[in-house]
Every structure is written in structure tokens, then in C-alpha cells.
Design a protein around this motif. Sequence first.
Motif, PDB file in Angstrom:
ATOM      1  N   GLY A  82      -4.639  -4.011  -3.613  1.00  0.00           N
ATOM      2  CA  GLY A  82      -3.387  -3.420  -3.201  1.00  0.00           C
ATOM      3  C   GLY A  82      -3.331  -3.185  -1.699  1.00  0.00           C
ATOM      4  O   GLY A  82      -4.299  -3.393  -0.953  1.00  0.00           O
ATOM      5  N   HIS A  83      -2.159  -2.742  -1.252  1.00  0.00           N
ATOM      6  CA  HIS A  83      -1.951  -2.487   0.177  1.00  0.00           C
ATOM      7  C   HIS A  83      -2.810  -1.315   0.671  1.00  0.00           C
ATOM      8  O   HIS A  83      -3.261  -1.310   1.815  1.00  0.00           O
ATOM      9  CB  HIS A  83      -0.471  -2.196   0.444  1.00  0.00           C
ATOM     10  N   TRP A  84      -3.008  -0.324  -0.199  1.00  0.00           N
ATOM     11  CA  TRP A  84      -3.827   0.823   0.195  1.00  0.00           C
ATOM     12  C   TRP A  84      -5.270   0.395   0.446  1.00  0.00           C
ATOM     13  O   TRP A  84      -5.905   0.861   1.394  1.00  0.00           O
ATOM     14  CB  TRP A  84      -3.763   1.902  -0.884  1.00  0.00           C
ATOM     15  N   ALA A  85      -5.789  -0.501  -0.390  1.00  0.00           N
ATOM     16  CA  ALA A  85      -7.151  -1.008  -0.208  1.00  0.00           C
ATOM     17  C   ALA A  85      -7.281  -1.775   1.102  1.00  0.00           C
ATOM     18  O   ALA A  85      -8.296  -1.680   1.802  1.00  0.00           O
ATOM     19  CB  ALA A  85      -7.542  -1.889  -1.389  1.00  0.00           C
ATOM     20  N   THR A  86      -6.232  -2.531   1.448  1.00  0.00           N
ATOM     21  CA  THR A  86      -6.254  -3.269   2.716  1.00  0.00           C
ATOM     22  C   THR A  86      -6.291  -2.316   3.905  1.00  0.00           C
ATOM     23  O   THR A  86      -7.045  -2.533   4.869  1.00  0.00           O
ATOM     24  CB  THR A  86      -5.016  -4.176   2.813  1.00  0.00           C
ATOM     25  N   LEU A  87      -5.487  -1.251   3.843  1.00  0.00           N
ATOM     26  CA  LEU A  87      -5.469  -0.272   4.929  1.00  0.00           C
ATOM     27  C   LEU A  87      -6.815   0.426   5.062  1.00  0.00           C
ATOM     28  O   LEU A  87      -7.308   0.628   6.187  1.00  0.00           O
ATOM     29  CB  LEU A  87      -4.372   0.762   4.668  1.00  0.00           C
ATOM     30  N   VAL A  88      -7.423   0.781   3.921  1.00  0.00           N
ATOM     31  CA  VAL A  88      -8.725   1.459   3.956  1.00  0.00           C
ATOM     32  C   VAL A  88      -9.798   0.536   4.523  1.00  0.00           C
ATOM     33  O   VAL A  88     -10.660   0.958   5.296  1.00  0.00           O
ATOM     34  CB  VAL A  88      -9.102   1.951   2.545  1.00  0.00           C
ATOM     35  N   LYS A  89      -9.756  -0.744   4.169  1.00  0.00           N
ATOM     36  CA  LYS A  89     -10.774  -1.680   4.646  1.00  0.00           C
ATOM     37  C   LYS A  89     -10.605  -2.009   6.129  1.00  0.00           C
ATOM     38  O   LYS A  89     -11.580  -2.367   6.805  1.00  0.00           O
ATOM     39  CB  LYS A  89     -10.732  -2.958   3.812  1.00  0.00           C
ATOM     40  N   LEU A  90      -9.366  -1.933   6.633  1.00  0.00           N
ATOM     41  CA  LEU A  90      -9.153  -2.165   8.064  1.00  0.00           C
ATOM     42  C   LEU A  90      -9.665  -1.014   8.916  1.00  0.00           C
ATOM     43  O   LEU A  90      -9.828  -1.167  10.128  1.00  0.00           O
ATOM     44  CB  LEU A  90      -7.658  -2.387   8.334  1.00  0.00           C
TER      45      LEU A  90
END
Length: 309
Positions: free
Chosen positions: A244-252
Motif C-alpha cells: 500500500g501507499h502507507w508502506a511506500t511512505l514508511v520505506k522511503l
Amino acid sequence: MQQSKQLDAKGDQALKPVQQSRKDLPVIVYAPESRLRSPGKLFKEMWYDLLASRDLAWQLLIRDISAQYRQSVLGILWAFIPPLVTALGLSLLQNNRIVNLGKTDIPYPLYVLFSMTLWQMFTDSMNNSMGAVKAAKSMLSQIRVPAEAFVIAKLGQTFFNFSVQLILVVILFIVYQIQGQLQVSWSVILAPVALIHLVMFGTAIGLILGPLSSLYSDVNKAMSFIIRIWFFITPVIFALPRGGHWATLVKLNPVTPLLVTTRELATTGNISYPIGFWVASAIAIISFCLGWTFYRLAMPFIVERAAMS
């Protein structure tokens, strides 16, 4: 008349050692040319000053630790209370299904307590490095000492506080391992490597923002809000999202792979984000070198500004 000549002769003899000692002192020449045009000479001076600052850094470290708990009834217990209260509160919410913070590979109380300890070390390394500029500014305006001594002392204070908080984490490690709920991997010996990269990244931010915060109070106010937002996009109290988008933000978030890898190396040994860890480690090392250089070049201007005010 003869007596006055004898006194003058004695005076000249007394001044000879002083004049000789002044000749032995290094001559400092200030020029308008940028020091970045001679990076080799600059880094050599930085390294020599780093080695020369050990004794002063040790004295400053003892002073700061003593002052930290001097007028406190509970003293060093305050290092345990914040992460312990947070871990207990979130564990109760998780167990009673009031909030869903995801499934963790290790027992949640240990997960959140260890993560809070790592997050606290990151923020301490950042805030203490910013505080080193303030401490150095007042002393460097009066006496010439290596500016790196103040940073080393603040880093020592950060590691001291972390070692105190780590005692409670180790106790929980032992309890859960005895109960069979945790199996510590041999990779725990590699966890300090990832931990050092996490501290280097926080220190780099502090060294860059420190000189700016001494000139503009807005920097400290803005960082207090940024750290709060940063906390909620770092998997400290929740499990690492999978999609999801939240996972992408956390990984960035560059802190995520450093903190998660440190936690995983110390517990399960299964690294879930290896590429992100190496990228974040490279960012941390490069940022630390740039931050140290910026701190070194900015401190003379900060001291001059303090002397004029």
C-alpha cells in the motif's frame, strides 16, 4: 644608574624564555580564500583535532552526566520510565484490541520497548549534536579548543543513556527467552553496526542544523514538530507495513531500514529490508561527513557572531 642597568639586564633575561616560547607557537594566518579549496588540508586538521579532543571530551562528558541527574530524586530511573510507560500502555491497547498495530515477529512489549529505545537514541543523537553547537559557542569565544570535543562529549552522553535503557530491554530478552517466546539469533553481534549507522544519521542532522539553530530559533521549533511526524512514519510502535501507499511512505523514510535492521539483527536475524539498509547506511555515512565538515566551517562564524552580540 648602575642598579637600573642591572634590573634591565635581569628583565631581558626573564623575557627570553617567554619570547622563545612565543616563537614555538604555531602561527595562524586568516585568509579570505575558502578552506574547501584545500580539502586534504582541511580533513587533516579535522582528524588531528578529533584525536586531540579526547581528554577535553571526557571531562565534558563527566560534567554533563553529573549535571543530568544532580537535582533529581529518582535520578537515573528517569531513563527507564518514559519507554517503560509507553510500552505498557501500548501493550494494553494491543492486547485488548482497542488498536490494531499489526503482528510482530517478537512479543509486542519487547518490540515496542526496544523500538522506543532505538528511536530515543536517534533523537538524542540529533538533539545532543545540536546542543553541542550551543555549548561550543560559549566556550570557544573565550578559549581555543577543538570544536569536535563538544560533539564527542554529547555522543558519549547519548550512548550512556542508551546503555542504561538497554538494561531493561536485556531483562525482557532473558524473560521471553526463558519462556520460549523468543529465540535470539547469532546476528545480535552485528546489531551494533546498524546501530552506529543510525546514530551517524542523527548526528549528521544535528551537526547541519546546530549552527542554523544557534542563529534562528525557528529551527528548534520546527524540528519539534518534524520529529513528532517522523515518529509516526517510522515502525516504532507498529509493525512494518507490507503493502500500500502507507508502506511506500514508511520505506522511503531513511530511519526505517536503519532502525528495523538493528532490531531484527538483535532478535530474529531475518533482515526484511536489506537493500534499503545499505542505501540508508550510505546516506548516513555521506551525511555524517558533510555534517562534520559544515560544523567545522560554520563554528568560526558562530563564535564571531556570539562575540559581537
